[in-house]
Scaffold this active site. Structure first.
Site, mmCIF file in Angstrom:
data_model
loop_
_atom_site.group_PDB
_atom_site.id
_atom_site.type_symbol
_atom_site.label_atom_id
_atom_site.label_comp_id
_atom_site.label_asym_id
_atom_site.label_seq_id
_atom_site.Cartn_x
_atom_site.Cartn_y
_atom_site.Cartn_z
ATOM 1 N N CYS A 96 25.608 42.950 48.082
ATOM 2 C CA CYS A 96 25.576 43.995 47.050
ATOM 3 C C CYS A 96 24.816 43.600 45.798
ATOM 4 C CB CYS A 96 26.995 44.410 46.686
ATOM 5 S SG CYS A 96 27.920 45.081 48.092
ATOM 6 N N CYS A 419 29.917 41.836 42.004
ATOM 7 C CA CYS A 419 30.380 40.957 43.072
ATOM 8 C C CYS A 419 29.566 41.246 44.320
ATOM 9 C CB CYS A 419 31.859 41.199 43.358
ATOM 10 S SG CYS A 419 32.214 42.913 43.866
#
Length: 433
Positions: A96, A419
């Site tokens: 991500c 994250c």
């Protein structure tokens, strides 16, 4: 990176940013590939900035679920968008934070004088993921390329069972643990006391703020319309925002990952999304040469990594203090916060960790907590929960949203944090010039 190395860098400026609308997978972009979405994002950025494609010297794009046909999607999309064939392009896969890494890698090329102008971002199509077959059947297909006689082909089915013909859909799970990110977030929420009501309340906040931002046109600066074939209907709005949602409605939803008693639901988790995003990075000299205003400097960045068994989604809690400390800053010095919202539970847990003395002592080696982030500065236009989360593109949206907010709100410093799978974290510091 050492202080000496950072001090030897040239300033790198964010000059413009652009993205496609972010659409729920299987809707308006279902016929487009990640290559198409990257191309649209690049073309939209060039149109928005007014910069000639010939000025781009380097391209970096992030993606997570790569297509075999366009494994280096950055190169293919750049060529299709008119970027010179002489401009190298590479694709980054870092879950991500893929676009974050693409942006900082491209920035380094400018900072150390290798190029003057670079384009970076990311793309993802969750409507067009590659689906394969079981390994035994794949091996048979490869062997069949050496077949010569009819008898060879008649023996093709030998050793294969019915299950070998079933397709394999890529699993969105952690390779090292076997758990999905939703399952890990359940563990995180339980460990740090992120209740179901807190998660639902945060999800409602995200959707309501995004709906308000869209209604007031605050997202228009970053979105470029996309004409989708074959009718070439123009799409110019995100379609995952639920401005009419409420805590009462979300409370009725059942657990999505740990059934039946989990706290994560479809309503407080980010949804599968199609979209592309890109930013234009330049040296000050290049920006002024092309009559563009060097508005925002990419002041610094850090990456962190923790054990995915226990800290999979705590990237912001580790990366934020590291970036602040390295620049002699505190949370009070930051005017704009843009954090990636993978799950409401992940955001609530990270905010709790940053405001926890115990977490600071046990995990950060600090005597005192990092502090409480003021929510009137935090994700004020919504976030990944409401706007959408194309895995490879989200980092570029975060940077552009933060930059635009700095300009609009007359702020000085913005902090972006996210994250990623593998226990990875990213934080980027922007400064308005």
């Amino acid at each position: 990176m050492s202080d000496k190395a950072r001090n030897g860098r040239r300033p790198v400026f964010w000059v413009a940013g652009c993205r496609t609308p972010f659409l729920r997978a299987g809707t308006g972009f279902k016929e487009l590939s990640s290559y198409d979405l990257a191309r649209h994002a690049i073309q939209g950025l060039l149109k928005k900035s007014g910069l000639s494609p010939s000025a781009i010297e380097r391209v970096a794009m992030g993606t997570v679920i790569s297509s075999l046909r366009t494994s280096n999607v950055a190169r293919e999309a750049a060529l299709a968008a008119g970027i010179p064939v002489s401009a190298p392009a590479h694709t980054v896969a870092q879950a991500c934070i893929s676009a974050n890494q693409a942006i900082t890698s491209a920035a380094d090329q400018i900072a150390f004088g290798n190029v003057e102008t670079a384009l970076a971002g990311g793309t993802e199509s969750m409507s067009d993921i590659p689906i394969t077959y079981r390994k035994r059947f794949r091996r048979k297909l490869l062997e069949s390329q050496r077949y010569r006689s009819a008898w060879d082909y008649l023996n093709f089915l030998k050793g294969l069972g019915p299950s070998d013909f079933l397709p394999e859909v890529p699993s969105i799970s952690e390779f090292s643990t076997g758990r999905t990110m939703g399952e890990d977030c359940e563990r995180l929420a339980a460990r740090y006391g992120a209740s179901r009501s807190e998660q639902d309340a945060y999800a409602v906040r995200s959707h309501h703020l995004a709906a308000k931002a869209a209604e007031e046109g605050l997202l228009d600066d970053e979105i470029e319309n996309v004409a989708v074939p074959p009718a070439f209907e123009r799409i110019g709005k995100d379609n995952g925002i639920r401005g009419d949602t409420s805590a009462e409605q979300l409370a009725k939803l059942k657990a999505a990952f740990v059934k039946p008693y989990g706290s994560l639901t479809a309503g407080n988790s980010s949804f599968l999304t199609d979209g592309g995003a890109a930013v234009l990075l330049m040296s000050e000299e290049a920006a002024r040469h092309h009559d563009l205003e060097p508005k925002i400097v990419l002041r610094d960045y850090v990456y962190t990594a923790q054990d995915p068994q226990d800290a999979l989604l705590l990237g912001p809690a580790y990366a934020t203090p590291k970036l602040l400390d390295r620049n002699g800053l505190t949370l009070d010095d930051i005017d704009v916060f843009e954090f990636h919202e993978a799950f409401a539970g992940q955001i609530v847990a990270n905010l709790k960790c940053l405001d926890s003395v115990q977490f600071a002592k046990e995990h950060l080696g600090r005597d005192d907590k990092v502090g409480e982030i003021p929510m009137d500065k935090f994700n004020t236009l919504g976030g990944s929960l409401s706007l959408g989360h194309p895995f490879g593109a989200t980092g570029a949206r975060l940077v552009t949203t933060a930059a635009n907010r700095l300009l609009r709100e007359d702020g000085e410093l913005a902090l972006i944090a996210a994250c990623a799978a593998g226990g990875l974290g990213s934080a980027i510091l922007l400064q308005r010039v």
